[in-house]
Enzyme design. Structure first.
Site, PDB file in Angstrom:
ATOM      1  N   GLY A  99       1.797   2.313  10.695  1.00  0.00           N
ATOM      2  CA  GLY A  99       2.723   3.429  10.538  1.00  0.00           C
ATOM      3  C   GLY A  99       3.364   3.881  11.839  1.00  0.00           C
ATOM      4  N   GLU A 124      -7.328   4.723   7.283  1.00  0.00           N
ATOM      5  CA  GLU A 124      -7.131   6.143   6.953  1.00  0.00           C
ATOM      6  C   GLU A 124      -8.339   6.687   6.206  1.00  0.00           C
ATOM      7  OE1 GLU A 124      -3.328   5.603   5.080  1.00  0.00           O
ATOM      8  OE2 GLU A 124      -2.491   5.079   7.038  1.00  0.00           O
ATOM      9  N   LYS A 157       0.060   4.162  -0.480  1.00  0.00           N
ATOM     10  CA  LYS A 157      -0.657   5.366  -0.019  1.00  0.00           C
ATOM     11  C   LYS A 157      -0.363   6.526  -0.973  1.00  0.00           C
ATOM     12  CE  LYS A 157      -0.127   3.568   4.599  1.00  0.00           C
ATOM     13  NZ  LYS A 157      -0.334   3.764   6.019  1.00  0.00           N
ATOM     14  N   ASN A 194       0.871  -1.178   0.000  1.00  0.00           N
ATOM     15  CA  ASN A 194       0.000   0.000   0.000  1.00  0.00           C
ATOM     16  C   ASN A 194       0.905   1.223   0.000  1.00  0.00           C
ATOM     17  OD1 ASN A 194      -1.924   1.929   0.322  1.00  0.00           O
ATOM     18  ND2 ASN A 194      -2.413   1.435   2.454  1.00  0.00           N
ATOM     19  N   SER A 239       2.885  -2.126  10.461  1.00  0.00           N
ATOM     20  CA  SER A 239       4.342  -2.122  10.662  1.00  0.00           C
ATOM     21  C   SER A 239       5.017  -3.458  10.332  1.00  0.00           C
ATOM     22  CB  SER A 239       4.676  -1.659  12.084  1.00  0.00           C
ATOM     23  OG  SER A 239       4.177  -0.342  12.290  1.00  0.00           O
ATOM     24  N   HIS A 299      -9.697   0.990   4.316  1.00  0.00           N
ATOM     25  CA  HIS A 299      -8.463   1.253   5.073  1.00  0.00           C
ATOM     26  C   HIS A 299      -8.789   2.236   6.197  1.00  0.00           C
ATOM     27  CE1 HIS A 299      -4.443   2.568   6.092  1.00  0.00           C
ATOM     28  NE2 HIS A 299      -4.003   1.479   5.490  1.00  0.00           N
ATOM     29  N   GLU A 330      -5.975  -4.935  10.338  1.00  0.00           N
ATOM     30  CA  GLU A 330      -4.957  -3.921  10.590  1.00  0.00           C
ATOM     31  C   GLU A 330      -5.291  -3.154  11.863  1.00  0.00           C
ATOM     32  OE1 GLU A 330      -2.831  -2.787   6.725  1.00  0.00           O
ATOM     33  OE2 GLU A 330      -4.585  -1.519   6.870  1.00  0.00           O
TER      34      GLU A 330
HETATM   35  C1  PEP Z   1      -1.071   0.129   5.836  1.00  0.00           C
HETATM   36  O1  PEP Z   1      -1.024   1.230   5.341  1.00  0.00           O
HETATM   37  O2  PEP Z   1      -1.984  -0.625   5.516  1.00  0.00           O
HETATM   38  C2  PEP Z   1      -0.030  -0.249   6.794  1.00  0.00           C
HETATM   39  C3  PEP Z   1      -0.157  -1.385   7.420  1.00  0.00           C
HETATM   40  O3  PEP Z   1       1.000   0.631   6.965  1.00  0.00           O
HETATM   41  P1  PEP Z   1       2.411   0.305   7.701  1.00  0.00           P
HETATM   42  O4  PEP Z   1       2.887  -1.002   7.149  1.00  0.00           O
HETATM   43  O5  PEP Z   1       3.292   1.459   7.330  1.00  0.00           O
HETATM   44  O6  PEP Z   1       2.128   0.207   9.159  1.00  0.00           O
END
Ligand code: PEP
Length: 253
Positions: free
Chosen positions: A175, A99, A11, A9, A215, A97, A169
């Protein structure tokens, strides 16, 4: 065996040239995924066609949009429809997601509508769910995530449900550099599978790939993915560097 997936992803990151370079590096440096493994590149809308072209002929690679409209077509300035995505060779779409839930007020009901339209145009949704820190601290994460599934997915037929990929998630791990432990991921994935099994039967539930996101990086991917109900990962930050993401891919079962 269920499909094992490493999904990137990106983003809202990278220029076009940087994105091109990253895909070139991935394709030239990663080994061809085995038949039960897939690499999905979730890239910004302006890069979808470029990535779709580049991965043509590369077995085991697919491209994903990071969102789509709940509407079929029409006067929705700035939106992108599911049909537009399939018309340029996109196979997957990331929906729900955290976000988008937080910054664009996407509700469970809106996501149900987006899932319907994505499925009707043959896209495979990667449906994201997961709890904020306050819910984890109150130890009510199981019922919180169950509600997300119930309100967005349970109107689907068993046949439709099996076309989905689910990504768990935990928001507190996205993040932040703070990863759920492999056991925490496994516990939630087993719970999600049991919720799906109660509604659709164990056979259907056992066919659905459930990815962990939060992460994930080269150094922790293999341990998290080794758990029986974890079928790969949805990866943000670590998908922006070819060598790091290749390590994640190599961590798949
Ligand atoms: C994500 O954006 O779905 C995500 C898990 O980000 P990160 O791996 O940076 O935590």
């Amino acid at each position: 065996m269920r499909k094992q997936i490493a999904a990137a992803n990106w983003k809202m990151n990278l220029t076009y040239a940087q994105g091109e370079q990253l895909v070139n590096d991935l394709l030239s440096q990663s080994s061809v995924p085995e038949s039960n493994r897939e690499v999905v590149l979730g890239v910004p809308f302006p890069y979808l066609s470029m990535v779709a072209q580049k991965i043509k002929g590369h077995h085991g690679y697919s491209v994903a949009a990071q969102n789509c409209s709940q509407h079929k077509a029409g006067a929705y300035t700035g939106e992108t429809s599911a049909e537009m995505l399939t018309s340029i060779g996109v196979q997957y779409v990331i929906l729900g997601h955290s976000e988008r839930r937080e910054y664009f007020s996407e509700s469970n009901q809106l996501l149900a509508d987006k899932l319907n339209i994505a499925l009707s145009y043959g896209l495979t949704p990667i449906f994201c769910c997961g709890e904020p820190l306050s819910i984890r601290e109150a130890e009510t994460q199981n019922s919180f995530v169950e509600t997300q599934l119930r309100e967005s997915l349970f109107h689907l037929s068993a046949e439709e449900l099996q076309k989905l990929v689910i990504a768990y998630e935990p928001i507190w791990a996205i993040g932040t550099g703070k990863t759920a432990t492999a056991d925490q991921a496994q516990d939630m994935h087993a719970h999600l599978r049991s919720v799906l099994a109660a509604q659709y039967g164990a056979e259907v539930a056992n066919r659905i790939s459930i990815l962990y996101g939060g992460s994930v990086k080269g150094s922790n991917a293999a341990e998290i993915f080794s758990k029986p109900d974890v079928d790969g990962g949805l990866v943000g930050g670590a998908s922006l560097k070819a060598d790091e993401f290749i390590q994640v891919i190599n961590g798949l079962k």
